[in-house]
Motif scaffolding. Structure first.
Motif, PDB file in Angstrom:
ATOM      1  N   LEU A 154     -15.449   2.651   1.518  1.00  0.00           N
ATOM      2  CA  LEU A 154     -16.836   2.922   1.921  1.00  0.00           C
ATOM      3  C   LEU A 154     -16.884   3.529   3.316  1.00  0.00           C
ATOM      4  CD1 LEU A 154     -18.710  -0.266   0.618  1.00  0.00           C
ATOM      5  CD2 LEU A 154     -18.648   2.020  -0.400  1.00  0.00           C
ATOM      6  N   TRP A 155     -16.024   3.032   4.220  1.00  0.00           N
ATOM      7  CA  TRP A 155     -16.012   3.566   5.587  1.00  0.00           C
ATOM      8  C   TRP A 155     -15.528   5.014   5.612  1.00  0.00           C
ATOM      9  CZ3 TRP A 155     -19.111   1.836   8.792  1.00  0.00           C
ATOM     10  CH2 TRP A 155     -19.321   0.478   9.035  1.00  0.00           C
ATOM     11  N   ILE A 156     -14.524   5.338   4.821  1.00  0.00           N
ATOM     12  CA  ILE A 156     -14.050   6.733   4.771  1.00  0.00           C
ATOM     13  C   ILE A 156     -15.202   7.652   4.365  1.00  0.00           C
ATOM     14  CG2 ILE A 156     -12.542   8.363   3.556  1.00  0.00           C
ATOM     15  CD1 ILE A 156     -10.555   5.967   3.228  1.00  0.00           C
ATOM     16  N   PHE A 157     -15.894   7.257   3.297  1.00  0.00           N
ATOM     17  CA  PHE A 157     -16.996   8.064   2.771  1.00  0.00           C
ATOM     18  C   PHE A 157     -18.122   8.216   3.791  1.00  0.00           C
ATOM     19  CE2 PHE A 157     -21.115   8.054   0.516  1.00  0.00           C
ATOM     20  CZ  PHE A 157     -21.039   9.310  -0.060  1.00  0.00           C
ATOM     21  N   VAL A 158     -18.583   7.109   4.354  1.00  0.00           N
ATOM     22  CA  VAL A 158     -19.746   7.185   5.250  1.00  0.00           C
ATOM     23  C   VAL A 158     -19.393   7.816   6.594  1.00  0.00           C
ATOM     24  CG1 VAL A 158     -19.627   4.915   6.408  1.00  0.00           C
ATOM     25  CG2 VAL A 158     -21.853   5.955   5.882  1.00  0.00           C
ATOM     26  N   ASP A 159     -18.159   7.618   7.056  1.00  0.00           N
ATOM     27  CA  ASP A 159     -17.749   8.265   8.311  1.00  0.00           C
ATOM     28  C   ASP A 159     -17.820   9.783   8.189  1.00  0.00           C
ATOM     29  OD1 ASP A 159     -17.305   5.839   9.533  1.00  0.00           O
ATOM     30  OD2 ASP A 159     -15.146   5.837   9.188  1.00  0.00           O
ATOM     31  N   ILE A 184      -8.603   6.665  10.565  1.00  0.00           N
ATOM     32  CA  ILE A 184      -8.158   5.272  10.706  1.00  0.00           C
ATOM     33  C   ILE A 184      -8.482   4.487   9.440  1.00  0.00           C
ATOM     34  CG2 ILE A 184      -8.504   3.118  11.986  1.00  0.00           C
ATOM     35  CD1 ILE A 184      -9.159   4.830  14.455  1.00  0.00           C
ATOM     36  N   ALA A 185      -9.675   4.719   8.876  1.00  0.00           N
ATOM     37  CA  ALA A 185     -10.090   3.996   7.680  1.00  0.00           C
ATOM     38  C   ALA A 185      -9.141   4.275   6.512  1.00  0.00           C
ATOM     39  CB  ALA A 185     -11.524   4.381   7.308  1.00  0.00           C
ATOM     40  N   TRP A 186      -8.677   5.519   6.401  1.00  0.00           N
ATOM     41  CA  TRP A 186      -7.723   5.853   5.345  1.00  0.00           C
ATOM     42  C   TRP A 186      -6.434   5.053   5.509  1.00  0.00           C
ATOM     43  CZ3 TRP A 186      -6.619   7.122   0.740  1.00  0.00           C
ATOM     44  CH2 TRP A 186      -5.356   7.585   0.390  1.00  0.00           C
ATOM     45  N   HIS A 187      -5.936   4.994   6.732  1.00  0.00           N
ATOM     46  CA  HIS A 187      -4.716   4.212   6.987  1.00  0.00           C
ATOM     47  C   HIS A 187      -4.977   2.718   6.846  1.00  0.00           C
ATOM     48  CE1 HIS A 187      -1.909   7.412   8.155  1.00  0.00           C
ATOM     49  NE2 HIS A 187      -2.973   8.032   8.632  1.00  0.00           N
ATOM     50  N   GLY A 188      -6.175   2.284   7.234  1.00  0.00           N
ATOM     51  CA  GLY A 188      -6.539   0.881   7.049  1.00  0.00           C
ATOM     52  C   GLY A 188      -6.548   0.505   5.586  1.00  0.00           C
ATOM     53  N   TYR A 189      -7.077   1.391   4.753  1.00  0.00           N
ATOM     54  CA  TYR A 189      -7.108   1.137   3.311  1.00  0.00           C
ATOM     55  C   TYR A 189      -5.693   1.026   2.749  1.00  0.00           C
ATOM     56  CZ  TYR A 189      -7.686   1.979  -1.688  1.00  0.00           C
ATOM     57  OH  TYR A 189      -7.618   1.880  -3.052  1.00  0.00           O
ATOM     58  N   ARG A 190      -4.829   1.937   3.131  1.00  0.00           N
ATOM     59  CA  ARG A 190      -3.448   1.909   2.636  1.00  0.00           C
ATOM     60  C   ARG A 190      -2.729   0.631   3.076  1.00  0.00           C
ATOM     61  NH1 ARG A 190      -0.516   7.298   4.316  1.00  0.00           N
ATOM     62  NH2 ARG A 190       1.158   6.244   3.185  1.00  0.00           N
ATOM     63  N   ASP A 191      -2.915   0.245   4.344  1.00  0.00           N
ATOM     64  CA  ASP A 191      -2.240  -0.948   4.863  1.00  0.00           C
ATOM     65  C   ASP A 191      -2.767  -2.218   4.210  1.00  0.00           C
ATOM     66  OD1 ASP A 191      -0.786   0.702   6.490  1.00  0.00           O
ATOM     67  OD2 ASP A 191      -1.897   0.248   8.324  1.00  0.00           O
ATOM     68  N   TRP A 192      -4.100  -2.324   4.099  1.00  0.00           N
ATOM     69  CA  TRP A 192      -4.696  -3.519   3.496  1.00  0.00           C
ATOM     70  C   TRP A 192      -4.326  -3.627   2.020  1.00  0.00           C
ATOM     71  CZ3 TRP A 192      -9.911  -5.920   5.142  1.00  0.00           C
ATOM     72  CH2 TRP A 192      -9.961  -6.041   6.538  1.00  0.00           C
ATOM     73  N   LYS A 193      -4.299  -2.478   1.332  1.00  0.00           N
ATOM     74  CA  LYS A 193      -3.948  -2.493  -0.093  1.00  0.00           C
ATOM     75  C   LYS A 193      -2.498  -2.931  -0.285  1.00  0.00           C
ATOM     76  CE  LYS A 193      -4.448   0.292  -4.267  1.00  0.00           C
ATOM     77  NZ  LYS A 193      -4.819   1.624  -4.814  1.00  0.00           N
ATOM     78  N   ALA A 194      -1.621  -2.463   0.606  1.00  0.00           N
ATOM     79  CA  ALA A 194      -0.207  -2.869   0.523  1.00  0.00           C
ATOM     80  C   ALA A 194      -0.067  -4.365   0.774  1.00  0.00           C
ATOM     81  CB  ALA A 194       0.616  -2.078   1.535  1.00  0.00           C
ATOM     82  N   THR A 195      -0.807  -4.875   1.759  1.00  0.00           N
ATOM     83  CA  THR A 195      -0.781  -6.308   2.058  1.00  0.00           C
ATOM     84  C   THR A 195      -1.297  -7.109   0.875  1.00  0.00           C
ATOM     85  OG1 THR A 195      -1.135  -5.872   4.409  1.00  0.00           O
ATOM     86  CG2 THR A 195      -1.601  -8.105   3.638  1.00  0.00           C
ATOM     87  N   TYR A 196      -2.384  -6.640   0.270  1.00  0.00           N
ATOM     88  CA  TYR A 196      -2.965  -7.331  -0.897  1.00  0.00           C
ATOM     89  C   TYR A 196      -1.950  -7.409  -2.036  1.00  0.00           C
ATOM     90  CZ  TYR A 196      -5.720  -7.918  -5.161  1.00  0.00           C
ATOM     91  OH  TYR A 196      -6.174  -8.331  -6.363  1.00  0.00           O
ATOM     92  N   ARG A 197      -1.270  -6.286  -2.296  1.00  0.00           N
ATOM     93  CA  ARG A 197      -0.315  -6.247  -3.399  1.00  0.00           C
ATOM     94  C   ARG A 197       0.864  -7.185  -3.145  1.00  0.00           C
ATOM     95  NH1 ARG A 197      -0.200   0.286  -4.677  1.00  0.00           N
ATOM     96  NH2 ARG A 197      -2.002   0.307  -6.095  1.00  0.00           N
TER      97      ARG A 197
END
Length: 200
Positions: A154-159, A184-197
């Protein structure tokens, strides 16, 4: 093209100290949030107070009120992240398709309410655009406080949506900040998704 360059240079020259403060603290808080660092919350409080003043005087009333909401979520996020710091079992969660559909529906309803209010009750020249960006940001911020990985989408889109809006309002430095936010939001998404997995 020279006229556009001249406009950009002029906007930079007219950038206020407050916008510089808001930009620097805004960049820091989003970067730290992407890194799951709890200091993002107190730093964000400085940024949102600064931008609340800036947006009000730029007649971006939805964004101005949004900063008050951000201030509240900064306090809540600080508390929530502190309380759950010791719980490493599953620090990040993910929405399913149904939950994301509900999220989109909430954004649509909020956009209609905010846009109508801003059009009828204020002198905003961009009521529905302001209302839409405010609605998406409102929802994205709440998802971030709960450590839901899709907050970054959502942040990537709205930014990206915010960039032309702030340029239109003569807030060039802020427009550039939101370009950095999207990155930053794109990298945040990748990092958080990796952590979640890793915890699945």
């Amino acid at each position: 093209m020279p006229a556009l360059i001249q406009q950009i240079v002029q906007q930079f020259a007219q950038t206020s100290i407050l916008e510089w403060i808001g930009t620097i603290t805004g960049f820091l808080c989003v970067y730290l949030a992407a890194k799951q660092h709890i200091l993002n919350w107190p730093i964000s409080a400085i940024s949102v107070l600064t931008y609340g003043y800036i947006f009000y005087h730029s007649k971006l009333y939805g964004d101005a009120v949004l900063q008050l909401y951000f201030l509240g979520t900064a306090l809540y996020g600080w508390y929530y992240w502190s309380k759950n710091k010791a719980d490493k079992s599953k620090p990040i969660v993910s929405f399913n398709n149904r939950e994301m559909g509900l999220t989109v529906l909430i954004i649509i309803i909020l956009t209609a309410i905010l846009g109508t209010f801003l059009q009828r009750m204020t002198d905003s020249d961009v009521p529905y655009i302001d209302g839409f960006c405010t609605a998406v940001s409102f929802v994205a911020q709440f998802l971030m406080t709960r450590k839901i990985v899709q907050n970054w989408l959502l942040w990537i889109f709205v930014d990206i949506c915010y960039i032309p809006l702030y340029f239109h309002k003569g807030l060039l430095l802020t427009a550039l900040l939101y370009l950095a936010f999207a990155w930053i939001a794109w990298h945040g998404y990748r990092d958080w998704k990796a952590t979640y997995r890793n915890f699945m």
